[in-house]
Design an enzyme around this catalytic site. Sequence first.
Site, PDB file in Angstrom:
ATOM      1  N   HIS A 168     -54.441 -31.257  62.678  1.00  0.00           N
ATOM      2  CA  HIS A 168     -53.361 -30.375  62.198  1.00  0.00           C
ATOM      3  C   HIS A 168     -52.262 -30.237  63.260  1.00  0.00           C
ATOM      4  O   HIS A 168     -51.079 -30.408  62.971  1.00  0.00           O
ATOM      5  CB  HIS A 168     -54.006 -29.022  61.869  1.00  0.00           C
ATOM      6  CG  HIS A 168     -53.078 -27.933  61.449  1.00  0.00           C
ATOM      7  ND1 HIS A 168     -52.334 -27.996  60.301  1.00  0.00           N
ATOM      8  CD2 HIS A 168     -52.783 -26.729  62.025  1.00  0.00           C
ATOM      9  CE1 HIS A 168     -51.622 -26.875  60.185  1.00  0.00           C
ATOM     10  NE2 HIS A 168     -51.887 -26.094  61.221  1.00  0.00           N
TER      11      HIS A 168
HETATM   12  C1  HEM Z   1     -53.429 -23.314  67.270  1.00  0.00           C
HETATM   13  C2  HEM Z   1     -52.605 -24.254  67.020  1.00  0.00           C
HETATM   14  C3  HEM Z   1     -51.855 -24.437  65.700  1.00  0.00           C
HETATM   15  C4  HEM Z   1     -50.610 -24.969  65.585  1.00  0.00           C
HETATM   16  C5  HEM Z   1     -49.728 -25.508  66.720  1.00  0.00           C
HETATM   17  C6  HEM Z   1     -50.261 -24.937  64.174  1.00  0.00           C
HETATM   18  C7  HEM Z   1     -49.045 -25.361  63.648  1.00  0.00           C
HETATM   19  C8  HEM Z   1     -48.667 -25.265  62.329  1.00  0.00           C
HETATM   20  C9  HEM Z   1     -47.354 -25.614  61.804  1.00  0.00           C
HETATM   21  C10 HEM Z   1     -46.193 -26.134  62.629  1.00  0.00           C
HETATM   22  C11 HEM Z   1     -47.374 -25.397  60.470  1.00  0.00           C
HETATM   23  C12 HEM Z   1     -46.218 -25.635  59.481  1.00  0.00           C
HETATM   24  C13 HEM Z   1     -46.409 -26.950  58.724  1.00  0.00           C
HETATM   25  C14 HEM Z   1     -45.372 -27.150  57.638  1.00  0.00           C
HETATM   26  O1  HEM Z   1     -44.682 -26.191  57.269  1.00  0.00           O
HETATM   27  O2  HEM Z   1     -45.261 -28.283  57.112  1.00  0.00           O
HETATM   28  C15 HEM Z   1     -48.693 -24.902  60.130  1.00  0.00           C
HETATM   29  C16 HEM Z   1     -49.110 -24.568  58.852  1.00  0.00           C
HETATM   30  C17 HEM Z   1     -50.376 -24.141  58.541  1.00  0.00           C
HETATM   31  N1  HEM Z   1     -51.424 -23.941  59.418  1.00  0.00           N
HETATM   32 FE1  HEM Z   1     -51.370 -24.185  61.432  1.00  0.00          FE
HETATM   33  N2  HEM Z   1     -51.313 -24.425  63.464  1.00  0.00           N
HETATM   34  C18 HEM Z   1     -52.320 -24.094  64.362  1.00  0.00           C
HETATM   35  C19 HEM Z   1     -53.544 -23.546  64.033  1.00  0.00           C
HETATM   36  C20 HEM Z   1     -54.006 -23.321  62.745  1.00  0.00           C
HETATM   37  C21 HEM Z   1     -55.322 -22.826  62.415  1.00  0.00           C
HETATM   38  C22 HEM Z   1     -56.419 -22.494  63.438  1.00  0.00           C
HETATM   39  C23 HEM Z   1     -55.373 -22.761  61.047  1.00  0.00           C
HETATM   40  C24 HEM Z   1     -56.515 -22.330  60.169  1.00  0.00           C
HETATM   41  C25 HEM Z   1     -57.757 -22.311  60.495  1.00  0.00           C
HETATM   42  C26 HEM Z   1     -54.101 -23.180  60.536  1.00  0.00           C
HETATM   43  C27 HEM Z   1     -53.768 -23.237  59.198  1.00  0.00           C
HETATM   44  C28 HEM Z   1     -52.526 -23.548  58.691  1.00  0.00           C
HETATM   45  C29 HEM Z   1     -52.179 -23.488  57.284  1.00  0.00           C
HETATM   46  C30 HEM Z   1     -53.115 -23.090  56.138  1.00  0.00           C
HETATM   47  C31 HEM Z   1     -50.830 -23.849  57.195  1.00  0.00           C
HETATM   48  C32 HEM Z   1     -49.973 -23.952  55.923  1.00  0.00           C
HETATM   49  C33 HEM Z   1     -50.058 -25.382  55.435  1.00  0.00           C
HETATM   50  C34 HEM Z   1     -50.763 -25.485  54.137  1.00  0.00           C
HETATM   51  O3  HEM Z   1     -50.951 -24.457  53.468  1.00  0.00           O
HETATM   52  O4  HEM Z   1     -51.134 -26.628  53.756  1.00  0.00           O
HETATM   53  N3  HEM Z   1     -53.291 -23.520  61.585  1.00  0.00           N
HETATM   54  N4  HEM Z   1     -49.457 -24.834  61.280  1.00  0.00           N
END
Ligand code: HEM
Length: 208
Positions: A168
């Site tokens: 991710h």
């Molecule tokens: C710790 C470092 C993390 C970074 C740098 C990060 C970064 C990001 C970024 C940049 C987005 C936006 C993507 C887009 O709009 O296309 C995003 C969306 C998201 N992230 Fe993270 N994330 C992190 C951790 C996590 C964790 C631990 C989870 C869940 C266990 C998570 C779950 C999600 C979800 C559910 C979305 C929305 C995308 C979707 O619904 O398909 N993230 N993240």
Amino acid sequence: MKRNPRDLKRYTASERANHWIVGICFILLGLSGLAFFHPAFYPLTQLFGGGPWTRILHPYVGVVMALFFIMMVLRFWRLNVMEQRDVEWLKNVDKMVDGDDHHMPEQGKYNGGQKLLFWGLVLFMLLLMVSGVLMWRTWITVPVDVVRLSSVVHALAGFAMIGLIILHVYAAIWTRGTIRAMMYGTVTRAWAKQHHRGWYRKVTGDNE
Ligand code: HEM
């Protein structure tokens, strides 16, 4: 970071706060969980005030992450329902990784890969939550065999989650201009048009 009034809003402040609470909890849980997993990682307990404190804090941080994760799933699950165009996208993903993204089917707010990852996170988080509660041994007592089985499931699901989150974060960094979506809430029009043209057309009304 340069801001442009024409940038598109991708996340509200509350969605971003929700996401980063889950992210911070995940890092704390990963570090403390690894400390329990193998003696080589045991020094990580120093970050949490030593072994006993790490063992006390880990499940409570887990509860916080679980609650905020459920909240995040309720916010985002509809946007992650798989459609035919996502299946086509997944079939062509190797071409995109090789640098040819000109023939990828148009994507909505999330692409097939993000959606697949989303449901993977839901599955492994569910396994982590259930197995975590069963092995907590503070609030409920279950037969020792259940605790043993839960420990195995918890460790496997934990490793799967670490792998998925590495993927991710890597994808978010690799697709330039994505991290700012979760930091500041906005993306450029060019980013939206290139990576999520269906979403771009929907939010701008521009049918180009
Ligand atoms: C710790 C470092 C993390 C970074 C740098 C990060 C970064 C990001 C970024 C940049 C987005 C936006 C993507 C887009 O709009 O296309 C995003 C969306 C998201 N992230 Fe993270 N994330 C992190 C951790 C996590 C964790 C631990 C989870 C869940 C266990 C998570 C779950 C999600 C979800 C559910 C979305 C929305 C995308 C979707 O619904 O398909 N993230 N993240």
